[in-house]
Design an enzyme around this catalytic site. Sequence first.
Site, PDB file in Angstrom:
ATOM      1  N   GLY A  22       3.190  -7.761   1.374  1.00 37.87           N
ATOM      2  CA  GLY A  22       2.898  -8.867  -0.044  1.00 37.87           C
ATOM      3  C   GLY A  22       1.856  -9.985   0.677  1.00 37.87           C
ATOM      4  O   GLY A  22       1.340 -10.091   1.533  1.00 37.87           O
ATOM      5  N   GLU A  86       7.887  -6.522  -7.735  1.00 36.73           N
ATOM      6  CA  GLU A  86       8.389  -6.723  -5.774  1.00 36.73           C
ATOM      7  C   GLU A  86       9.927  -6.023  -6.482  1.00 36.73           C
ATOM      8  O   GLU A  86      10.703  -6.811  -6.915  1.00 36.73           O
ATOM      9  CB  GLU A  86       8.248  -7.818  -5.783  1.00 36.73           C
ATOM     10  CG  GLU A  86       7.511  -8.709  -5.447  1.00 36.73           C
ATOM     11  CD  GLU A  86       7.278 -10.118  -4.701  1.00 36.73           C
ATOM     12  OE1 GLU A  86       8.430 -10.087  -4.009  1.00 36.73           O
ATOM     13  OE2 GLU A  86       6.004 -10.849  -5.044  1.00 36.73           O
ATOM     14  N   LYS A 114      12.068 -17.849 -12.801  1.00 36.43           N
ATOM     15  CA  LYS A 114      12.293 -19.765 -13.067  1.00 36.43           C
ATOM     16  C   LYS A 114      11.748 -19.475 -11.507  1.00 36.43           C
ATOM     17  O   LYS A 114      11.601 -19.434 -11.063  1.00 36.43           O
ATOM     18  CB  LYS A 114      14.399 -19.873 -13.146  1.00 36.43           C
ATOM     19  CG  LYS A 114      14.667 -19.192 -14.472  1.00 36.43           C
ATOM     20  CD  LYS A 114      15.848 -19.710 -14.545  1.00 36.43           C
ATOM     21  CE  LYS A 114      16.933 -19.593 -13.691  1.00 36.43           C
ATOM     22  NZ  LYS A 114      18.377 -18.806 -14.033  1.00 36.43           N
ATOM     23  N   PHE A 116      12.552 -23.338  -9.049  1.00 34.97           N
ATOM     24  CA  PHE A 116      13.509 -23.312  -8.158  1.00 34.97           C
ATOM     25  C   PHE A 116      13.501 -24.785  -7.260  1.00 34.97           C
ATOM     26  O   PHE A 116      11.779 -24.322  -6.663  1.00 34.97           O
ATOM     27  CB  PHE A 116      14.287 -22.924  -7.617  1.00 34.97           C
ATOM     28  CG  PHE A 116      14.940 -21.147  -8.500  1.00 34.97           C
ATOM     29  CD1 PHE A 116      16.570 -21.075  -8.558  1.00 34.97           C
ATOM     30  CD2 PHE A 116      13.814 -20.277  -8.669  1.00 34.97           C
ATOM     31  CE1 PHE A 116      16.704 -20.541  -9.236  1.00 34.97           C
ATOM     32  CE2 PHE A 116      15.095 -19.212  -9.296  1.00 34.97           C
ATOM     33  CZ  PHE A 116      16.142 -19.271  -9.430  1.00 34.97           C
TER      34      PHE A 116
END
Length: 162
Positions: A22, A86, A114, A116
């Site tokens: 990743g 993931e 979301k 943050f």
Amino acid sequence: MPRADCIMRHLPYFCRGQVVRGFGRGSKQLGIPTANFPEQVVDNLPADISTGIYYGWASVGSGDVHKMVVSIGWNPYYKNTKKSMETHIMHIFKEDFYGEILNVAIVGYLRPEKNFDSLESLISAIQGDIEEAKKQLDLPEHFKVKEDNFFQVSKSKIMNGH
Ligand SMILES: Cc1cc2nc3c(=O)[nH]c(=O)nc-3n(C[C@H](O)[C@H](O)[C@H](O)COP(=O)(O)O)c2cc1C
Ligand SMILES: Nc1ncnc2c1ncn2[C@@H]1O[C@H](COP(=O)(O)OP(=O)(O)O)[C@@H](O)[C@H]1O
Ligand SMILES: [Mg+2]
């Protein structure tokens, strides 16, 4: 809020793919490593499956089936431009498993992705997801997916070498 019928219609959703690298943002250092799927697996998701956080079951190669949480989307906190998928498996592995086949059964939906305002709040949201997933997966209708033929096939296929 994603429409419930767009989520549930596709569940349980089964898929497998090779584990790739990743962004190496250090989710491992935070105690929440996520095994990333290649673009191809992400592109094969049903077009109308909602992005968001899901839970289910996962195994690596022909290994045991464990509880997992999976994030599908653009990680708004990091403003990714490519959709990713993931999986964090609730199991401590002795070593990394890049390049191995990850088998995944998604059984339920937790929440939308979301943004943050701090890394700490992202981490505590993920920890909350993990706790909720553990509870949900003990329900009989979810627990039974652990025994699905999908995971048995992954064992025999790999052991027979084709
Ligand atoms: C259960 C779970 C929930 C997540 N929820 C969010 C989220 O709400 N917003 C977000 O931006 N990223 C979310 N993420 C993704 C993390 O940002 C991601 O794991 C992190 O970018 C590490 O990426 P890397 O594998 O490329 O290192 C979530 C990941 C998991 C496993
Ligand atoms: N419990 C686990 N769940 C998911 N991946 C794990 C786990 N334990 C070890 N790993 C390894 O950690 C890697 C993911 O770590 P991560 O920090 O997210 O890096 P990346 O950005 O390359 O995905 C996985 O590809 C896998 O090889
Ligand atoms: Mg990862």
